[in-house]
Design a protein around this motif. Structure first.
Motif, PDB file in Angstrom:
ATOM      1  N   ARG A   1       0.977  -1.174   0.005  1.00 33.41           N
ATOM      2  CA  ARG A   1       0.071  -0.075  -0.146  1.00 33.41           C
ATOM      3  C   ARG A   1       0.848   1.277  -0.111  1.00 33.41           C
ATOM      4  O   ARG A   1       0.729   2.074  -0.450  1.00 33.41           O
TER       5      ARG A   1
ATOM      6  N   LEU B   1       3.983   1.596  -1.118  1.00 33.01           N
ATOM      7  CA  LEU B   1       4.352   1.560  -2.643  1.00 33.01           C
ATOM      8  C   LEU B   1       3.547   2.337  -3.442  1.00 33.01           C
ATOM      9  O   LEU B   1       3.948   3.251  -4.210  1.00 33.01           O
ATOM     10  N   LEU B   2       2.226   1.977  -3.385  1.00 34.52           N
ATOM     11  CA  LEU B   2       1.031   2.432  -4.179  1.00 34.52           C
ATOM     12  C   LEU B   2       0.916   3.757  -4.204  1.00 34.52           C
ATOM     13  O   LEU B   2       1.024   4.718  -4.744  1.00 34.52           O
ATOM     14  N   MET B   3       0.892   4.266  -2.740  1.00 29.27           N
ATOM     15  CA  MET B   3       0.516   5.544  -2.253  1.00 29.27           C
ATOM     16  C   MET B   3       1.739   6.578  -2.545  1.00 29.27           C
ATOM     17  O   MET B   3       1.429   7.491  -2.887  1.00 29.27           O
TER      18      MET B   3
ATOM     19  N   GLY C   1       3.715   6.091  -5.058  1.00 29.99           N
ATOM     20  CA  GLY C   1       4.030   6.017  -6.671  1.00 29.99           C
ATOM     21  C   GLY C   1       5.581   5.371  -7.066  1.00 29.99           C
ATOM     22  O   GLY C   1       6.069   5.767  -8.061  1.00 29.99           O
TER      23      GLY C   1
ATOM     24  N   MET D   1       0.648   1.162 -10.825  1.00 31.99           N
ATOM     25  CA  MET D   1       0.787   2.448 -10.583  1.00 31.99           C
ATOM     26  C   MET D   1      -0.550   3.401 -11.631  1.00 31.99           C
ATOM     27  O   MET D   1      -1.179   4.427 -10.832  1.00 31.99           O
TER      28      MET D   1
ATOM     29  N   ARG E   1      -3.790   3.252  -9.256  1.00 35.87           N
ATOM     30  CA  ARG E   1      -3.294   3.108  -7.873  1.00 35.87           C
ATOM     31  C   ARG E   1      -4.467   3.821  -6.966  1.00 35.87           C
ATOM     32  O   ARG E   1      -4.580   3.251  -6.056  1.00 35.87           O
TER      33      ARG E   1
ATOM     34  N   LEU F   1      -8.134  -2.150  -2.091  1.00 39.63           N
ATOM     35  CA  LEU F   1      -7.192  -2.891  -0.862  1.00 39.63           C
ATOM     36  C   LEU F   1      -7.504  -2.240   0.572  1.00 39.63           C
ATOM     37  O   LEU F   1      -7.892  -3.380   1.253  1.00 39.63           O
TER      38      LEU F   1
END
Lengths: 297, 297
Positions: free
Chosen positions: A265, A267-269, A271, B244, B247, B254
């Motif tokens: 999560r 890493l997604l947030m 970017g 990405m 996201r 998630l």
């Protein structure tokens, strides 16, 4: 134990004639490894059905009848019934009758063994066949279910080595590969590679099925979703019992996985596509290496 | 658009000749729906390989050559390259050439379309074929990949209806079923039924592969684990780009799923087997109903 490990079973008692117990009976019949199979279970209708299908030869309505003259017993009911089943069978169990089980968890089954079968510890050998399918019941049973599959034996310190050899030989006659480990290791390992994935798959389907747009969502789900959720078609009672019996190890695994998801999560947030790609690449490589070795095509 | 929707393509340009682009070319060839296929991509070696395999007829080293005389373009590279690819092709795109894409996310691709192909909006129709496999590359391509699969078209308000009909007809010639929805709905739906399961599967394998006892764990993983993690064998770069690009919707999914896991964790901790069994039963029923309808055996 006064028989050769590879000698045929004269009277096999299977408690819980579903996919697991039924396939065990069929495998042994097909290997010429059993003379007579007796089924015991909660519902007479399922037992009669198993008899009609030729999975068992005889329906027993009580433990006294079932165990009379029995030399081998497989306990293949959901693990949540272990205490009740062992308590009921104990008074009728003859000294020397071999007992094994097919439970997906081992520490709880072993607790039940010590509680109820303490007079028989030499001949009660816990085991777990690593096999299954999303279908359940005697109708789903087939004689080759165990061919090439692992069966994990978790012997007790009190077990007679000859009885352990007997149990291993019977599973080997079903076509299985034998493994051995401690009950503690067993329960931790299967929490990670089996119980957690089941929980995750059940959870995802339940999550989506409860949405207002569930129908739309499912209408676009494809083969990836099908495979990911195949284990969400598993038997609810059986998996309730497994999750409950192994809930400490399972919760520990779930917590570790929640840490992984928190990292994903983040890493997604943020970017961070590069780290995500590295992680995906490592997972892919580990998965493909394992799959190629384990399921050579 | 001055051709019949079902008329063969004279010169098809495929950008990204992997599983998706390559299978599109093979399907159209097999349907007699294309005269010549030109491949464009990042690495000449892969393009030459695709030509050797008969997936494409011609390797183009630049967009000017590729697009000269082209009447149909499929963009099938990872979605993270959408901006760069569209910027490079824009100066060479003739008015009237139909462009579509195969990206697994739509809002980001559409942003790139508005940014770079704003002079061509009548003829650029975004789409997403719901098909894949854990193998990637032109070697994995096959002509029947799209047979019976959904292709979601997310038309732009500026699209010429005749061009939308053309794109639909071409996908139909590959054997696909056509669906239509808004890009926003598309991205939300696929975050739930595709992108999240991929993230979860990659995460589980990565989690286990990093353990000190990883080898032991994998040695006991069986067919349930194999199916659950099949999508963790997917292409890392492609899935980095999808995660990405989508996201925001993916993080929302998630988070909803983390709520489900928190609930499951609470049931485990409190020993609430009855609620767990109910949840498993609902999941099983929803999953089996969907699977029987979607994949009739």
């Amino acid at each position: 134990m006064d028989v050769l490990p590879e000698a045929p079973i004269r009277r096999l008692v299977v408690c819980g004639v579903g996919l697991i117990g039924g396939s065990f009976a069929l495998a042994l019949k097909s290997a010429g490894m059993v003379e007579r199979v007796v089924g015991v279970g909660r519902t007479q209708a399922s037992l009669e059905r198993a008899k009609t299908l030729g999975v068992i030869d005889e329906v027993a309505l009580d433990w006294a009848t079932a165990l009379s003259g029995a030399d081998f017993v497989l306990l293949a009911m959901p693990v949540g019934q272990a205490n009740a089943v062992m308590a009921a069978m104990a008074p009728h169990l003859a000294p020397g009758t071999v007992v094994t089980d097919a439970g997906s968890t081992k520490r709880d089954v072993i607790e039940a063994i010590y509680a109820h079968l303490d007079a028989h510890l030499m001949h009660v050998v816990p085991a777990h066949p690593i096999a299954g399918a999303e279908k359940s019941g005697a109708d789903a049973a087939f004689s080759t279910l165990y061919r090439g599959r692992n069966v994990v034996v978790t012997p007790l310190p009190e077990n007679d080595p000859a009885t352990v050899a007997r149990v291993r030989a019977v599973w080997a006659a079903c076509g299985a590969s034998l493994r051995e480990m401690s009950p503690q290791d067993h329960d931790r390992v299967f929490a990670a590679v089996s119980h957690l994935p089941h929980l995750l798959a059940f959870g995802l389907v339940h999550d989506l099925a409860g949405r207002a747009n569930a129908e739309q969502l499912f209408s676009f789900a494809a083969s990836g979703f099908r495979d990911f959720t195949r284990i969400a078609g598993s038997h609810p009672e059986m998996w309730r019992d497994i999750c409950m019996a192994n809930r400490h190890a399972l919760t520990a695994e779930l917590d570790q996985y929640l840490g992984e998801l928190a990292y994903l999560r983040a890493l997604l947030m943020s970017g961070d596509g590069a780290s995500l790609e590295t992680l995906f690449g490592e997972a892919r490589e580990a998965r493909n290496r394992w799959a190629e070795k384990t399921f050579p095509s």
